[in-house]
Design a protein around this motif. Sequence first.
Motif, PDB file in Angstrom:
ATOM      1  N   ASP A 108      -6.389  -2.628  -0.647  1.00  0.00           N
ATOM      2  CA  ASP A 108      -5.221  -3.552  -0.386  1.00  0.00           C
ATOM      3  C   ASP A 108      -4.490  -3.089   1.083  1.00  0.00           C
ATOM      4  OD1 ASP A 108      -3.588  -1.214  -0.464  1.00  0.00           O
ATOM      5  OD2 ASP A 108      -2.961  -1.513  -2.469  1.00  0.00           O
ATOM      6  N   GLU A 109      -3.137  -3.729   1.330  1.00  0.00           N
ATOM      7  CA  GLU A 109      -2.887  -3.422   2.710  1.00  0.00           C
ATOM      8  C   GLU A 109      -2.386  -2.281   3.118  1.00  0.00           C
ATOM      9  OE1 GLU A 109      -2.025  -7.606   1.040  1.00  0.00           O
ATOM     10  OE2 GLU A 109      -1.936  -5.554   0.289  1.00  0.00           O
ATOM     11  N   THR A 110      -2.472  -1.151   2.122  1.00  0.00           N
ATOM     12  CA  THR A 110      -2.156   0.097   2.638  1.00  0.00           C
ATOM     13  C   THR A 110      -3.343   0.931   3.055  1.00  0.00           C
ATOM     14  OG1 THR A 110      -2.670   0.962   0.232  1.00  0.00           O
ATOM     15  CG2 THR A 110      -0.329   0.171   0.739  1.00  0.00           C
ATOM     16  N   ALA A 111      -4.468   0.275   3.156  1.00  0.00           N
ATOM     17  CA  ALA A 111      -5.887   0.971   3.754  1.00  0.00           C
ATOM     18  C   ALA A 111      -5.377   1.160   4.988  1.00  0.00           C
ATOM     19  CB  ALA A 111      -6.861   0.240   3.472  1.00  0.00           C
ATOM     20  N   PRO A 112      -6.181   2.267   5.419  1.00  0.00           N
ATOM     21  CA  PRO A 112      -6.269   2.662   7.108  1.00  0.00           C
ATOM     22  C   PRO A 112      -6.741   1.695   7.669  1.00  0.00           C
ATOM     23  CG  PRO A 112      -7.067   4.578   5.438  1.00  0.00           C
ATOM     24  CD  PRO A 112      -6.918   3.324   4.569  1.00  0.00           C
ATOM     25  N   PRO A 223       9.225  -9.657   5.056  1.00  0.00           N
ATOM     26  CA  PRO A 223       8.759  -8.753   5.772  1.00  0.00           C
ATOM     27  C   PRO A 223       7.635  -8.050   5.186  1.00  0.00           C
ATOM     28  CG  PRO A 223      10.649  -7.888   4.790  1.00  0.00           C
ATOM     29  CD  PRO A 223      10.490  -9.100   4.421  1.00  0.00           C
ATOM     30  N   GLY A 224       6.788  -7.323   5.798  1.00  0.00           N
ATOM     31  CA  GLY A 224       5.704  -6.678   5.311  1.00  0.00           C
ATOM     32  C   GLY A 224       4.186  -7.348   5.729  1.00  0.00           C
ATOM     33  N   ALA A 225       3.224  -6.424   5.337  1.00  0.00           N
ATOM     34  CA  ALA A 225       1.713  -6.846   5.722  1.00  0.00           C
ATOM     35  C   ALA A 225       1.304  -7.527   4.501  1.00  0.00           C
ATOM     36  CB  ALA A 225       1.199  -5.622   6.218  1.00  0.00           C
TER      37      ALA A 225
END
Length: 348
Positions: A108-112, A223-225
């Motif tokens: 998901d969007e938290t991946a490096p 906001p956010g990715a």
Amino acid sequence: MRILILGGTGFIGPHQVRYALSRGHQVTIFNRGRQKEAWPGPVEELLGDRNTGDLKSLEGREWDVCIDNPTTLPFWVRDAAKVLKGKVGHYLFVSTISVYDRNDRPADETAPLAAYEGADPMAETAQTLAKSLALYGPLKAVSEAEARRQFGEAATTIVRPGLIVGPGDETDRFSYWPVRLANPGARWGAEVAAPGDGADPVQFIDARDLAEWIVRMAEQRTPGAFNATGPARPMTTRTFLDGVASGVNAAPKLAWIPTAFLEAQKVNAWSDMPVWIPGQGETFGFHRRSIARALKAGLTYRPLPVTAADTLAWFRTLPAERQAKLRSGLTPEREAALLAAWKAAAKG
């Protein structure tokens, strides 16, 4: 709202402009003025060039939201912030699904994100990027970070699209399939070379769905990715080609050619076989990115057959010389040679 769109005349920009106008917004676009569009309502156009730092036409103005479509270079964000910081209420940056550092697993969007390893990302130019496409993801990642640094986490939205498809796609990375499936026995033979075994996943998004969702996200100032690709549910290559065929009223005879054989024949995924990427090994996760956040934030999709039909209709409006030379996919001659080689190999 007062919406500033940096770009506005590329692939997704015109769809954004028209959708924003339909929702009653005031739209300003900023670009070099090289492409003219006929808008269904009043659109203010400001001229400038971010490559040269010419942003004078933006000075002394205020907008509720800025949508930044074309940025691939971090200094574009930095320089835009010099003029727009404190003058826009929210900044929406269009990034890319290619921003992640690896594609071998679903994430998901938290991946490096991909790391930039050069001397100075702010010194990178369009010329250096053209020489090394490997810089694309890392520079987008730096641009994302710069957007957050300049405008603040709470006032920044990062949209990471996957493959953008539909009417207006000048790369033919999707258009190849509607054109190819609708033309058996014409320029090509009756049999269509298809990649792999049909079970590999595919992800993509219609430019109109992306553009309209971006405008809605701008309205909400969320906001956010967000990974912005589709469809809403997992789709295989076989289902994808079935959907395209349905949209263009075709009943193609598909010849599924194993990935290993395609590689041996130097048939490249993505370029020679558009949309498709092997669903194994180091690209296992490329078409398996999580879109849960975008779905929760209201991203919706047109049916694939509609996208295919509309893309083919658009393609057929292009000049004959443009239609005669697709920019992605196999040429008729190369496909015929590939099919012949596969049939010979299958016979042993």
